[in-house]
Design a protein around this motif. Structure first.
Motif, PDB file in Angstrom:
ATOM      1  N   VAL A   3       0.835  -1.202   0.000  1.00 55.09           N
ATOM      2  CA  VAL A   3       0.000   0.000   0.000  1.00 55.09           C
ATOM      3  C   VAL A   3       0.872   1.254   0.000  1.00 55.09           C
ATOM      4  CG1 VAL A   3      -1.778   1.293   1.225  1.00 55.09           C
ATOM      5  CG2 VAL A   3      -1.867  -1.205   1.175  1.00 55.09           C
ATOM      6  N   ALA A   4       1.860   1.235   0.905  1.00 55.44           N
ATOM      7  CA  ALA A   4       2.751   2.393   0.997  1.00 55.44           C
ATOM      8  C   ALA A   4       3.517   2.566  -0.314  1.00 55.44           C
ATOM      9  CB  ALA A   4       3.716   2.201   2.144  1.00 55.44           C
ATOM     10  N   LYS A   5       3.935   1.464  -0.901  1.00 50.82           N
ATOM     11  CA  LYS A   5       4.713   1.513  -2.132  1.00 50.82           C
ATOM     12  C   LYS A   5       3.882   2.148  -3.258  1.00 50.82           C
ATOM     13  CE  LYS A   5       7.730  -1.369  -4.882  1.00 50.82           C
ATOM     14  NZ  LYS A   5       8.450  -2.615  -4.948  1.00 50.82           N
ATOM     15  N   GLU A   6       2.582   1.830  -3.259  1.00 53.84           N
ATOM     16  CA  GLU A   6       1.694   2.416  -4.249  1.00 53.84           C
ATOM     17  C   GLU A   6       1.664   3.930  -4.152  1.00 53.84           C
ATOM     18  OE1 GLU A   6      -0.355   1.393  -6.861  1.00 53.84           O
ATOM     19  OE2 GLU A   6       1.130  -0.198  -6.643  1.00 53.84           O
ATOM     20  N   SER A   7       1.693   4.443  -2.925  1.00 51.92           N
ATOM     21  CA  SER A   7       1.415   5.858  -2.767  1.00 51.92           C
ATOM     22  C   SER A   7       2.665   6.736  -2.776  1.00 51.92           C
ATOM     23  CB  SER A   7       0.620   6.090  -1.484  1.00 51.92           C
ATOM     24  OG  SER A   7       1.411   5.657  -0.406  1.00 51.92           O
ATOM     25  N   LEU A   8       3.840   6.137  -2.624  1.00 50.91           N
ATOM     26  CA  LEU A   8       5.052   6.960  -2.658  1.00 50.91           C
ATOM     27  C   LEU A   8       5.646   6.950  -4.066  1.00 50.91           C
ATOM     28  CD1 LEU A   8       7.126   6.224   0.585  1.00 50.91           C
ATOM     29  CD2 LEU A   8       5.473   8.040   0.175  1.00 50.91           C
ATOM     30  N   ARG A   9       6.102   8.108  -4.496  1.00 50.78           N
ATOM     31  CA  ARG A   9       6.802   8.155  -5.784  1.00 50.78           C
ATOM     32  C   ARG A   9       8.302   7.995  -5.519  1.00 50.78           C
ATOM     33  NH1 ARG A   9       9.499  12.918  -6.194  1.00 50.78           N
ATOM     34  NH2 ARG A   9       8.709  14.659  -4.969  1.00 50.78           N
ATOM     35  N   SER A  10       9.073   7.804  -6.575  1.00 49.13           N
ATOM     36  CA  SER A  10      10.526   7.683  -6.409  1.00 49.13           C
ATOM     37  C   SER A  10      11.116   9.039  -6.036  1.00 49.13           C
ATOM     38  CB  SER A  10      11.167   7.219  -7.707  1.00 49.13           C
ATOM     39  OG  SER A  10      10.605   6.004  -8.114  1.00 49.13           O
ATOM     40  N   PRO A  11      12.009   9.060  -5.068  1.00 50.31           N
ATOM     41  CA  PRO A  11      12.692  10.327  -4.770  1.00 50.31           C
ATOM     42  C   PRO A  11      13.593  10.724  -5.946  1.00 50.31           C
ATOM     43  CG  PRO A  11      13.110   8.666  -3.054  1.00 50.31           C
ATOM     44  CD  PRO A  11      12.447   7.970  -4.192  1.00 50.31           C
ATOM     45  N   LEU A  70      12.153  -1.345   1.499  1.00 47.19           N
ATOM     46  CA  LEU A  70      12.160  -0.218   0.577  1.00 47.19           C
ATOM     47  C   LEU A  70      10.712   0.108   0.211  1.00 47.19           C
ATOM     48  CD1 LEU A  70      15.140  -1.168  -1.772  1.00 47.19           C
ATOM     49  CD2 LEU A  70      15.163  -0.190   0.508  1.00 47.19           C
ATOM     50  N   LYS A  71      10.283   1.295   0.557  1.00 43.71           N
ATOM     51  CA  LYS A  71       8.879   1.653   0.321  1.00 43.71           C
ATOM     52  C   LYS A  71       8.701   2.464  -0.957  1.00 43.71           C
ATOM     53  CE  LYS A  71       8.032   2.041   5.252  1.00 43.71           C
ATOM     54  NZ  LYS A  71       7.915   3.102   6.268  1.00 43.71           N
ATOM     55  N   VAL A  72       9.801   2.925  -1.523  1.00 43.52           N
ATOM     56  CA  VAL A  72       9.683   3.716  -2.752  1.00 43.52           C
ATOM     57  C   VAL A  72       9.887   2.802  -3.960  1.00 43.52           C
ATOM     58  CG1 VAL A  72      10.380   5.902  -1.706  1.00 43.52           C
ATOM     59  CG2 VAL A  72      12.127   4.371  -2.606  1.00 43.52           C
ATOM     60  N   PRO A  73       9.279   3.134  -5.097  1.00 44.83           N
ATOM     61  CA  PRO A  73       9.415   2.263  -6.272  1.00 44.83           C
ATOM     62  C   PRO A  73      10.828   2.251  -6.839  1.00 44.83           C
ATOM     63  CG  PRO A  73       7.922   4.125  -6.733  1.00 44.83           C
ATOM     64  CD  PRO A  73       8.320   4.241  -5.304  1.00 44.83           C
ATOM     65  N   GLY A  74      11.586   3.295  -6.558  1.00 42.36           N
ATOM     66  CA  GLY A  74      12.949   3.365  -7.092  1.00 42.36           C
ATOM     67  C   GLY A  74      13.564   4.702  -6.750  1.00 42.36           C
ATOM     68  N   LEU A  75      14.600   5.033  -7.482  1.00 42.27           N
ATOM     69  CA  LEU A  75      15.312   6.284  -7.243  1.00 42.27           C
ATOM     70  C   LEU A  75      15.639   6.885  -8.618  1.00 42.27           C
ATOM     71  CD1 LEU A  75      16.543   7.700  -4.697  1.00 42.27           C
ATOM     72  CD2 LEU A  75      18.634   6.423  -5.154  1.00 42.27           C
TER      73      LEU A  75
END
Ligand code: GTP
Ligand code: MG
Ligand code: NA
Length: 457
Positions: A3-11, A70-75
């Motif tokens: 869920v968190a991964k869905e809502s965070l964008r990559s920094p 890791l909660k973000v999809p990438g960097l």
């Protein structure tokens, strides 16, 4: 946690620092590429961008922390040049990023563009991590390929550790002289107030796991609000480039929202707003550098954060460094045009209202802004009556020529990092308009100051 991964964008992370400290090489080490060796003179002269998916980061950091979440999809990492001439590109990179890596060469300590980059980051309150690079150059360093830095340091001889500590202490002192507290990251208990240093080698990879993990963990822990994905498109033009087979294209960083093929967009153009339709959305493959030749992936839509090449008609006069807007169903087109040109307006406000002053021409909005700020500063104070973007043409000389009757020394074009057409040069010679051209801001100042003195004498 899906869920968190869905809502965070990559920094979006910008890598900055003095020339040849190893910024591109660090990215090569993470990507497993060889971009740096293909650069003319080994020098970066453009902004680059690479997407690192979370899977790759996990793979690279599993020895250090196998259980890291890791909660973000990438960097999304933006590479910038360190050479002093490219302060405009450093500024553009730092304006975009959520977090940054400031690279320092352990053998050289702080250098002029380290300090310049540091000040850019401070100006926008951007969090950053210091990569203290080239540890493998310490005399007697034992290679420990891609190892976490504490493991690598534990393997070194006493002499290497002594030299490492001495150089680290020097760098910490130099940062203190700049008013900044720093500490090696695993001893840093006051993260946020004290900035962390991660020792690295871009050649043998020591410290790379630490750098990657720290970047991701730090951003997903402290920047949740900033990194929460929102639908509203937020997009910045990085570069305007002619690509064979595609015409004039723009490289953009999509910070938030989703872009689709066929979207109607408005861009800021030097001749006015540009309304066009997205023909194609192209990206490089993950772990590949956007600015290096290679194949593109085509997409129907792209979700932020990502770096994208957009092909569309009519982009010839698009201005790098400005925002791109999407015309949605409930957006007023005239309103969108106005918003698109707002970036130009803030620059226009730096032009002298008296109508007396030199004519200034630069390659991008960011560099134009930097030049205008510089000319305005108290110890320079050169008034500006007109501005232009892109190559100097005859019409620009005509505009500068207006000053011949008012104040001869202002009948001058200060051309920063732009070409001057032959016709423009001929016209300038005939009219008596002076052109000064340079790719370092203060060289323009020196030339102009010398000229004013000559005219007045
Ligand atoms: P600009 O983009 O031009 O500002 O330079 P940069 O900071 O990207 O540095 P670059 O990656 O071009 O590296 C400069 C030189 O340092 C190259 O010859 C690299 O091979 C070398 N280098 C970079 N990192 C390391 C390192 O960790 N160890 C050693 N021994 N050499 C390095
Ligand atoms: Mg480089
Ligand atoms: Na270099």
């Amino acid at each position: 946690n899906e869920v968190a991964k869905e809502s965070l964008r990559s920094p979006i992370c910008c890598i900055m620092g003095h020339v040849d400290t190893g910024k591109t090489k660090l990215l090569d080490c993470i990507r497993g590429t060889n971009v740096q060796e293909g650069e003319a003179g080994g020098i970066t002269q453009q902004i680059g961008a690479t997407y690192f998916p979370a899977e790759n980061i996990r793979e690279r950091t599993k020895e250090l922390r196998p259980d890291a979440k890791l909660k973000v999809p990438g960097l999304l990492v933006i590479d910038t040049p360190g050479h002093e001439s490219f302060s405009n590109l450093r500024s553009r990179g730092s304006n975009l990023c959520d977090i940054a890596i400031l690279v320092v060469d352990i053998m050289h300590g702080l250098e002029p563009q380290t300090i310049e980059s540091l000040n850019l980051l401070r100006k926008r309150n951007t969090e950053f991590i210091v990569a203290l690079n080239k540890v493998d150059r310490l005399y007697g360093w034992k290679t420990c390929k891609n190892a976490p830095i504490e493991k690598a340091l534990a393997l070194q001889s006493k002499d290497v550790v002594i030299e490492f500590n001495m150089r680290l202490t020097q760098v910490i002192t130099q940062f203190k002289e700049q008013g900044l507290n720093t500490e090696i990251y695993y001893k840093n208990k006051e993260m946020g107030d004290t900035f962390s240093i991660v020792p690295t080698s871009a050649i043998s990879g020591e410290g790379i796991p630490d750098l990657l993990l720290y970047l991701v963990m730090w951003s997903q822990k402290t920047m949740v609000e900033k990194l929460t994905f929102v639908d509203k498109v937020q997009c910045t033009v990085l570069e305007v480039k002619v690509i064979p087979g595609h015409g004039t294209t723009i490289d953009v960083v999509l910070v938030n929202g989703v872009l689709h093929e066929g979207d109607q967009i408005v861009a800021c153009g030097s001749q006015g707003p540009i309304i066009t339709t997205v023909r194609s959305l192209l990206t490089r493959h993950p772990m590949k550098e956007l600015r290096v030749k290679g194949t593109y992936q085509h997409h129907r839509e792209v979700k932020a954060a990502q770096c994208i090449k957009i092909t569309a008609q009519g982009l010839e006069h698009a201005v790098a460094g400005t925002s791109l807007h999407v015309i949605g169903p409930d957006v007023d087109v005239d309103e969108a045009k106005k918003t698109a040109m707002e970036d130009m307006k803030s620059v226009m406000s730096l032009v002298d209202k008296s109508g007396e002053g030199v004519y200034v021409q630069a390659s991008t909005l960011g560099s134009l802004e930097a030049l205008l700020e510089f000319l305005k500063s108290p110890d320079v104070k050169i008034p500006v009556s007109g501005i232009g973007l892109g190559p100097v043409h005859k019409k620009d000389i005509m505009k500068a020529g207006v000053m011949l009757e008012k104040k001869k020394e202002y009948a001058t074009v200060l051309a920063f990092d732009v070409k001057i057409t032959t016709e423009a040069r001929e016209l300038a010679d005939n009219m008596g308009v002076k052109i000064f051209s340079a790719d370092i801001i203060y060289h323009l100042f020196d030339q102009f100051k010398g000229y004013v003195k000559d005219v007045r004498d």
